[in-house]
Design an enzyme around this catalytic site. Structure first.
Site, short mmCIF file in Angstrom:
data_model
loop_
_atom_site.label_atom_id
_atom_site.label_comp_id
_atom_site.label_asym_id
_atom_site.label_seq_id
_atom_site.Cartn_x
_atom_site.Cartn_y
_atom_site.Cartn_z
N HIS A 65 65.63 63.44 6.34
CA HIS A 65 64.29 63.08 5.84
C HIS A 65 63.65 64.27 5.14
O HIS A 65 63.14 64.16 4.01
CB HIS A 65 63.42 62.62 7.01
N GLU A 66 63.68 65.42 5.80
CA GLU A 66 63.08 66.62 5.21
C GLU A 66 63.86 67.08 3.98
O GLU A 66 63.27 67.58 3.02
CB GLU A 66 63.01 67.74 6.26
N HIS A 77 62.63 65.42 0.96
CA HIS A 77 61.46 66.06 0.33
C HIS A 77 61.88 67.31 -0.44
O HIS A 77 61.43 67.55 -1.56
CB HIS A 77 60.45 66.47 1.40
#
Length: 436
Positions: A24-25, A28
């Site tokens: 998920h990170e 980004h």
């Protein structure tokens, strides 16, 4: 052996969660770097740093508390209107203004003049939208891959037209439970009265030829308390069974808390694993998305029941649980040797896929500090600037998300309280799939 399997189940699920958070990170970070934004930190977890290493301008590592993660993209907050980066006012005119200014001060303490042009807020609105949306979209992708592998390789349970169980009595959904047994006051089920047997294959219902259980269910429900003639195949021969269906309260959908009063027969289908195609995966994820959005909407109400369960109330098996609870359930299933290895692995994969879908949808909520809050800010900036260009007006500038920080802090506090409450409930009164 049971303890070892439980530990391995919990460990495997926990590693799956950590991997999901890291991806998920990464969702980004990678577009942020691709757009030239300055990324100084990429960490999984919070608290004290356990291990880290620096590659270029970015520090990668793990924190002591494996609950979430973060990517530090420089310049998330724009300077106050009329101020230059790095020249933020120190004075405040009120508590809300003070919150925004203090956050700006902390933000710009780490910004060098050379970073000008690489700050998050300086980038085009669509780049900011992509950066913030990519995190939860990665979770959607993980869910799709996991569900896809599960349904296309292992298979999905498909209801057959063959009867696997015949209910002895009629029990309303509000009273149904694993412990609830038939009593003398319960009505005999229509299927029992008709003489259904396990293994009967249903061929027709009131003259309508039956090819699937999905076709049969609405016919039974619509029949309310009217006569029913059912043709079945038993031991190679056709038999005609007659009865009256009865109106009963049943879940509107599988796993749903909402009940409806419909016709009830009292038979359950035999389930068979069948491999599915991509269309099934998309359709199933669509159904789960709708169910998850409804669950998020009902979350505050459900949380009341969770709070009551901490002080001795009954825990709703269909209610929310924390990552701790989900891990415990994964361990419980891993140790349940009445299930096959395939069934246990399938459950774990399904649980991790569902968690990723939930994390994605939860992060799409348009409130700070969630990703959706920054996404709405980017979209609003694009709309304002678009209208300004269209009507020949001056550029309205960047959307100042710092003004929403008081709401973000309240939201963060609420999320923390909810998380702590769920963890306590999962320790004191955990959800158990099996008795004992």
């Amino acid at each position: 052996m049971t303890a070892l399997l439980t530990f391995l189940g919990i460990l495997a699920f926990a590693l799956g969660i950590i991997a999901s958070v890291a991806l998920h990170e990464m969702g980004h970070m990678l577009p942020a770097k691709a757009f030239g934004m300055k990324v100084t930190q990429f960490f999984v977890g919070f608290g004290r740093t356990v291990w880290s290493t620096k590659r270029g301008e970015t520090e990668y590592g793990f924190k002591a508390i494996p609950a979430g993660g973060f990517v530090r993209i420089i310049g998330m907050l724009p300077p106050a209107k009329g101020a230059d980066p790095g020249k933020v006012r120190k004075a405040s005119t009120g508590p809300i203004q003070s919150i925004a200014e203090n956050a700006r001060n902390a933000e710009y303490e780490t910004i060098d003049p050379a970073d000008n042009g690489r700050l998050f807020y300086q980038k085009p609105w669509w780049q900011k939208l992509i950066v913030m949306a990519s995190g939860p979209l990665v979770n959607v992708a993980i869910a799709f891959v996991l569900f896809g592998g599960l349904f296309m390789l292992y298979g999905a349970g498909v209801a057959q037209t063959t009867v696997s169980t015949v209910t002895d009595c009629v029990i309303p959904a509000s009273q149904a439970s694993a412990e609830r047994k038939c009593t003398d006051t319960d009505k005999v089920s229509p299927a029992k009265t008709a003489g259904f047997q396990v293994g009967d294959k249903i061929l027709s219902f009131n003259g309508t030829q039956i090819s699937s259980w999905e076709q049969l269910t609405p016919l039974i429900r619509a029949n309310t308390d009217k006569p029913a003639t059912i043709v079945v195949e038993r031991n190679g021969q056709q038999k005609t069974l007659k009865t009256n269906t009865i109106v009963n309260q049943v879940p509107k959908e599988a796993g749903s808390d909402e009940v409806v009063s419909v016709g009830f027969l009292g038979v359950s289908p035999e389930m068979k694993l069948e491999r599915q195609g991509p269309a099934y995966v998309v359709d199933r994820m669509g159904e789960l998305t709708v169910a998850t959005v409804k669950a998020i909407g009902n979350f505050p109400e459900k949380l009341v029941g969770v709070a009551k369960s901490i002080v001795g109330g009954e825990r709703d098996k269909n209610g929310p649980m924390s990552v701790v609870g989900a891990s415990r359930v994964a361990g419980e299933v891993a140790a349940n040797q009445s299930w096959t290895v395939g069934e246990r692995l399938a459950f774990g994969v399904s649980l991790l896929a569902s968690l990723n879908l939930f994390l994605a949808l939860f992060n799409f909520i348009p409130l700070l500090p969630l990703d959706g809050g920054h996404m709405i800010g980017a979209i609003w900036e694009g709309v304002r600037r678009g209208f300004a260009r269209l009507f020949g007006r001056p550029d309205p500038g960047y959307v100042d998300v710092a003004k929403l920080l008081p709401i973000a802090y309240v939201m963060a506090s609420v999320i923390t309280v909810m998380g702590v409450l769920l963890v306590i409930a999962d320790i004191v009164n955990p959800i158990r799939l099996f008795n004992g």
